[in-house]
Design an enzyme around this catalytic site. Structure first.
Site, PDB file in Angstrom:
ATOM      1  N   HIS A 244      -1.410   2.952  -0.918  1.00 43.73           N
ATOM      2  CA  HIS A 244      -2.608   2.401  -0.437  1.00 43.73           C
ATOM      3  C   HIS A 244      -3.333   1.561  -1.769  1.00 43.73           C
ATOM      4  O   HIS A 244      -4.624   1.250  -1.780  1.00 43.73           O
ATOM      5  CB  HIS A 244      -3.735   3.215   0.086  1.00 43.73           C
ATOM      6  CG  HIS A 244      -3.158   3.618   1.350  1.00 43.73           C
ATOM      7  ND1 HIS A 244      -3.620   5.134   1.908  1.00 43.73           N
ATOM      8  CD2 HIS A 244      -2.683   3.143   2.615  1.00 43.73           C
ATOM      9  CE1 HIS A 244      -3.322   5.242   3.104  1.00 43.73           C
ATOM     10  NE2 HIS A 244      -2.583   3.997   3.577  1.00 43.73           N
TER      11      HIS A 244
ATOM     12  N   GLU B 194      -6.239  -5.822   2.476  1.00 41.16           N
ATOM     13  CA  GLU B 194      -5.152  -6.090   1.735  1.00 41.16           C
ATOM     14  C   GLU B 194      -4.383  -7.324   1.922  1.00 41.16           C
ATOM     15  O   GLU B 194      -3.825  -7.913   0.673  1.00 41.16           O
ATOM     16  CB  GLU B 194      -4.028  -4.894   2.440  1.00 41.16           C
ATOM     17  CG  GLU B 194      -4.388  -3.651   1.926  1.00 41.16           C
ATOM     18  CD  GLU B 194      -4.131  -2.419   3.074  1.00 41.16           C
ATOM     19  OE1 GLU B 194      -4.714  -2.579   4.091  1.00 41.16           O
ATOM     20  OE2 GLU B 194      -3.351  -1.784   2.266  1.00 41.16           O
TER      21      GLU B 194
ATOM     22  N   ARG C 230       4.155  -7.634   0.854  1.00 41.64           N
ATOM     23  CA  ARG C 230       3.617  -6.432   0.679  1.00 41.64           C
ATOM     24  C   ARG C 230       4.908  -5.460   0.351  1.00 41.64           C
ATOM     25  O   ARG C 230       5.708  -5.580   0.982  1.00 41.64           O
ATOM     26  CB  ARG C 230       3.042  -5.848   1.847  1.00 41.64           C
ATOM     27  CG  ARG C 230       2.619  -4.106   1.568  1.00 41.64           C
ATOM     28  CD  ARG C 230       2.159  -3.515   2.804  1.00 41.64           C
ATOM     29  NE  ARG C 230       1.793  -2.213   2.364  1.00 41.64           N
ATOM     30  CZ  ARG C 230       1.967  -1.335   3.199  1.00 41.64           C
ATOM     31  NH1 ARG C 230       2.652  -1.689   4.307  1.00 41.64           N
ATOM     32  NH2 ARG C 230       1.724   0.122   2.936  1.00 41.64           N
TER      33      ARG C 230
ATOM     34  N   ASN D 118       4.415  -8.657   5.933  1.00 46.16           N
ATOM     35  CA  ASN D 118       4.292  -7.128   5.655  1.00 46.16           C
ATOM     36  C   ASN D 118       5.351  -6.497   6.563  1.00 46.16           C
ATOM     37  O   ASN D 118       5.602  -6.451   7.714  1.00 46.16           O
ATOM     38  CB  ASN D 118       3.023  -6.589   5.938  1.00 46.16           C
ATOM     39  CG  ASN D 118       2.931  -5.199   5.838  1.00 46.16           C
ATOM     40  OD1 ASN D 118       3.969  -4.356   5.495  1.00 46.16           O
ATOM     41  ND2 ASN D 118       1.814  -4.698   6.214  1.00 46.16           N
TER      42      ASN D 118
ATOM     43  N   ARG E  90       0.461  13.128   9.699  1.00 42.68           N
ATOM     44  CA  ARG E  90       1.001  13.733   8.479  1.00 42.68           C
ATOM     45  C   ARG E  90       0.184  15.085   8.197  1.00 42.68           C
ATOM     46  O   ARG E  90      -1.123  14.805   8.316  1.00 42.68           O
ATOM     47  CB  ARG E  90       0.951  12.719   7.316  1.00 42.68           C
ATOM     48  CG  ARG E  90       2.458  11.825   7.475  1.00 42.68           C
ATOM     49  CD  ARG E  90       2.234  10.738   6.548  1.00 42.68           C
ATOM     50  NE  ARG E  90       1.968   9.500   7.197  1.00 42.68           N
ATOM     51  CZ  ARG E  90       1.598   8.307   6.446  1.00 42.68           C
ATOM     52  NH1 ARG E  90       1.218   8.517   5.146  1.00 42.68           N
ATOM     53  NH2 ARG E  90       1.468   7.437   7.086  1.00 42.68           N
TER      54      ARG E  90
END
Ligand code: ADP
Length: 425
Positions: A195, A400, A106, A25, A256
């Site tokens: 996601h 994941e 990923r 990743n 965010r």
């Protein structure tokens, strides 16, 4: 209402075997890696290269229960970390290196080109390059990682697993912005969602727990970490999600803002002398839990501060939960039925306070928290946290990396070195 069943491993992956997948990743300044058994998710080795391109890069890893770390030269980037992994970490561990059957990457953005994971070839690399404008921090790092991994393991198949892929099933009414249509047609401006790998994993787990088949399960999946998004899943497929063209849209996140009035941008530019970079920093790095609380982006720290009487921390948690509850209400409106609401991600899996606040806000549409189950549901356990009579609510730890390892193992061509035919179920 669907009945709950206890299972721990998706059935098609319960068979054990020695095959391992290297999961990579690559972020803009970090590279996470893991060597994992795709059948049962067991992790043989995991680690991270951090602060790449930022001065003092360091690699930390855990193997055989022991933790290690090493500082690397200042100019270390993804390529050097992969070389370090191959030569120093895997070099004297043939029991891991020689059982690798594939490398799973990923990839944050696959645009409209990928609705599934794919074996990487030159055409796939070009397509990932074409999506750089949509993920300028991430896709270049993924490309660097893919190139370095191809150099290091020229015989192993490489597989790309896209964060956007699960959301490619969204209908147009969910992904087209109310902007001139030519922006979509000519420039690909639309909602993509992120996601997806996590939402897909919890959808599969929820189906197993609810004793439903994947193509009949309907859930609302709330992935709450530093980044946060929520997805409406109908018959096992994403039909709407809160992130959009970029990961900025939707829920309140660590730093965010999530949804704001787009008129804000003109206001900041015209009346407050903000340039594009400052607006970008404001919305992506200085807002969310951090911006509201003026204290921290970390949910744990805010919970502690709020209980000590910090007003800003309390307000940040209140707004986080309120926005989330509104999205859950909206997704009830777009789904014909909801078999379960699922909490996942660092906050969703661990914060009984956030779960309890959200479910209390939603009492008008049938949610009620079982205090004891909610307090117990932490640290990697999956299961229900709702009372018997109320809308089913589950906590499901996401994984994941396991999805990436599974997809990579499934796409290994039969004639690959180390290939174990039992990987193809
Ligand atoms: P990322 O998006 O970076 O993968 P994670 O999924 O690891 O993020 O989630 C990080 C968030 O989870 C942080 O806000 C952290 O405070 C929160 N978190 C982790 N453990 C707890 C806990 N026990 N209680 C409340 N929040 C927690």
């Amino acid at each position: 209402m669907a009945s709950l069943q206890q299972t721990s491993v998706p059935m098609s992956y319960s068979r054990s075997c020695q095959s391992q997948v290297l999961v990579l990743n690559c972020g803009s300044s970090s590279l996470k890696f893991a060597v994992m058994n795709p059948h049962n998710g067991d992790i043989a080795l995991s680690g991270i290269g951090e602060a790449l391109g930022e001065g003092k890069p360091v690699v930390r890893w855990k193997v055989d229960g022991d933790r290690h770390s090493e500082t690397l030269p200042a100019d270390t980037r993804h390529t050097e970390v992969i070389r370090f992994l191959v030569n120093e970490i895997l070099g004297d561990r043939p029991q891991l290196r020689d059982h690798l059957i594939a490398i799973g990457h990923r990839v944050v953005h696959g645009g409209e080109k990928f609705s599934h994971s794919v074996l990487i070839d030159n055409a796939v690399i070009s397509a990932i390059e074409e999506c750089v404008a949509l993920a300028p921090l991430h896709n270049p790092a993924h490309l660097a990682g893919i190139e370095a991994a191809r150099d290091a393991f020229p015989k192993l198949p490489q597989v790309a697993v896209f964060d956007t892929a699960f959301h490619q099933s969204m209908p147009k009414q969910a992904y087209i912005y109310a902007l001139p249509y030519s922006l979509y047609r000519d420039h690909g401006i639309r909602r993509y969602g992120m996601h997806g790998t996590s939402h897909r994993f919890v959808t599969e787990r929820a189906a197993a727990l609810l004793n439903l088949s994947l193509d009949e399960v309907n859930i609302i999946s709330a992935h709450l970490g530093n980044g946060a998004s929520i997805t409406a899943v109908h018959n096992g497929r994403s039909i709407d999600t809160s992130m959009g063209l970029t990961p900025l849209e939707g829920l309140v996140m660590g730093t965010r803002s999530g949804d704001v009035d787009p008129g804000l941008l003109m206001h900041l530019g015209s009346h407050m002398d903000y340039g594009l970079k400052e607006i970008n920093d404001l919305l992506n790095r200085e807002s969310g839990l951090l911006g509201i609380s003026e204290l921290s982006n970390d949910c744990r720290a805010l919970e502690k501060a709020a209980s000590d009487g910090h007003d800003g921390a309390q307000l940040a948690l209140d707004i986080f939960c309120y926005r989330l509850a509104k999205y859950i209400g909206a997704y009830h409106a777009v789904l014909p039925q909801v078999d379960a609401l699922v909490f996942t991600g660092g906050i969703g899996e661990n914060s009984n306070l956030i779960r309890q606040k959200v479910m209390t806000q939603l009492r008008g549409i049938g949610y009620a928290v079982d205090e004891e189950k909610n307090t117990r549901a932490r640290f990697g356990e999956e299961g229900p946290i709702s009372t018997e009579q109320s809308a089913v609510t589950l906590v499901i730890p996401t994984n994941e990396e396991w999805v990436i390892a599974r997809d990579a193992a499934e796409l290994v061509p039969p004639n690959t070195p180390n290939h174990d035919p039992s990987t193809r179920e």
